[in-house]
Design a protein around this motif. Structure first.
Motif, short mmCIF file in Angstrom:
data_model
loop_
_atom_site.label_atom_id
_atom_site.label_comp_id
_atom_site.label_asym_id
_atom_site.label_seq_id
_atom_site.Cartn_x
_atom_site.Cartn_y
_atom_site.Cartn_z
N PRO A 4 14.73 39.17 -9.78
CA PRO A 4 15.18 40.54 -9.53
C PRO A 4 14.81 41.46 -10.69
O PRO A 4 14.64 41.01 -11.83
N LYS A 5 14.69 42.73 -10.39
CA LYS A 5 14.34 43.73 -11.40
C LYS A 5 15.49 43.93 -12.39
O LYS A 5 16.66 44.00 -11.99
N GLY A 58 9.15 47.97 -6.87
CA GLY A 58 10.00 47.27 -5.92
C GLY A 58 11.26 46.78 -6.60
O GLY A 58 11.48 47.05 -7.79
N ASP A 59 12.08 46.06 -5.87
CA ASP A 59 13.36 45.58 -6.39
C ASP A 59 13.28 44.17 -6.99
O ASP A 59 14.17 43.76 -7.72
N ALA A 60 12.22 43.44 -6.65
CA ALA A 60 12.06 42.08 -7.17
C ALA A 60 10.59 41.69 -7.13
O ALA A 60 9.81 42.28 -6.38
N LEU A 61 10.23 40.71 -7.96
CA LEU A 61 8.90 40.12 -7.92
C LEU A 61 8.99 38.76 -7.25
O LEU A 61 9.93 38.01 -7.51
N VAL A 62 8.01 38.47 -6.42
CA VAL A 62 7.95 37.17 -5.75
C VAL A 62 6.58 36.58 -6.04
O VAL A 62 5.56 37.26 -5.93
N SER A 63 6.56 35.29 -6.40
CA SER A 63 5.29 34.62 -6.63
C SER A 63 5.09 33.52 -5.59
O SER A 63 6.06 32.88 -5.15
N LYS A 64 3.85 33.33 -5.22
CA LYS A 64 3.46 32.25 -4.30
C LYS A 64 2.26 31.56 -4.92
O LYS A 64 1.22 32.17 -5.12
N TYR A 82 3.91 39.48 -5.45
CA TYR A 82 4.31 40.56 -4.52
C TYR A 82 5.56 41.23 -5.06
O TYR A 82 6.37 40.59 -5.76
N THR A 83 5.75 42.49 -4.72
CA THR A 83 7.05 43.13 -4.91
C THR A 83 7.71 43.16 -3.54
O THR A 83 7.04 43.27 -2.51
N VAL A 84 9.03 43.06 -3.56
CA VAL A 84 9.80 43.17 -2.32
C VAL A 84 10.93 44.16 -2.54
O VAL A 84 11.35 44.38 -3.68
N ASP A 85 11.41 44.73 -1.44
CA ASP A 85 12.56 45.62 -1.55
C ASP A 85 13.84 44.78 -1.56
O ASP A 85 13.81 43.56 -1.45
#
Length: 105
Positions: A4-5, A58-64, A82-85
């Motif tokens: 999360p941010k 965005g509100d968080a960073l997601v890694s894959k 990716y950023t996600v809301d």
């Protein structure tokens, strides 16, 4: 992985700092690399390249992370960021990377 941010992770304009993205790439790639090996092991980063595609807002960073080639000692990992809301509805591809990891234990 998802983080999360927090204020310390962002620039004045509110976007995630590139150092946070690179750190997430490194950690996520390491987990992907060790998942390739059967025994408990430890890996270190040999090379890390990140291409920043757009501002990470965005509100968080997601890694894959994906193991492209897992060898006896060296693994090559592709990690997408990716950023996600807040509600995981909107996703934006903000960085792509190629990481080489070496098994040391």
């Amino acid at each position: 992985m998802k983080i999360p941010k927090m204020d310390l992770m962002t620039r004045k304009a509110g976007m995630f700092n590139g150092a946070m993205i690179a750190s997430l790439v490194d950690v996520s790639s390491g987990y992907a690399a060790v998942s390739h090996y059967e025994e408990d092991c430890y890996v270190v980063t040999v090379e890390l390249k990140v291409n920043y595609l757009r501002p990470a807002i965005g509100d968080a960073l997601v890694s894959k992370s994906y193991v492209i080639k897992g060898g006896a000692k060296i693994s090559v990992i592709r990690t997408e960021i990716y950023t996600v809301d807040e509600y995981n509805i909107s996703e934006s591809h903000v960085a792509t990377s190629l990481v080489t990891m070496m098994k040391i234990k």
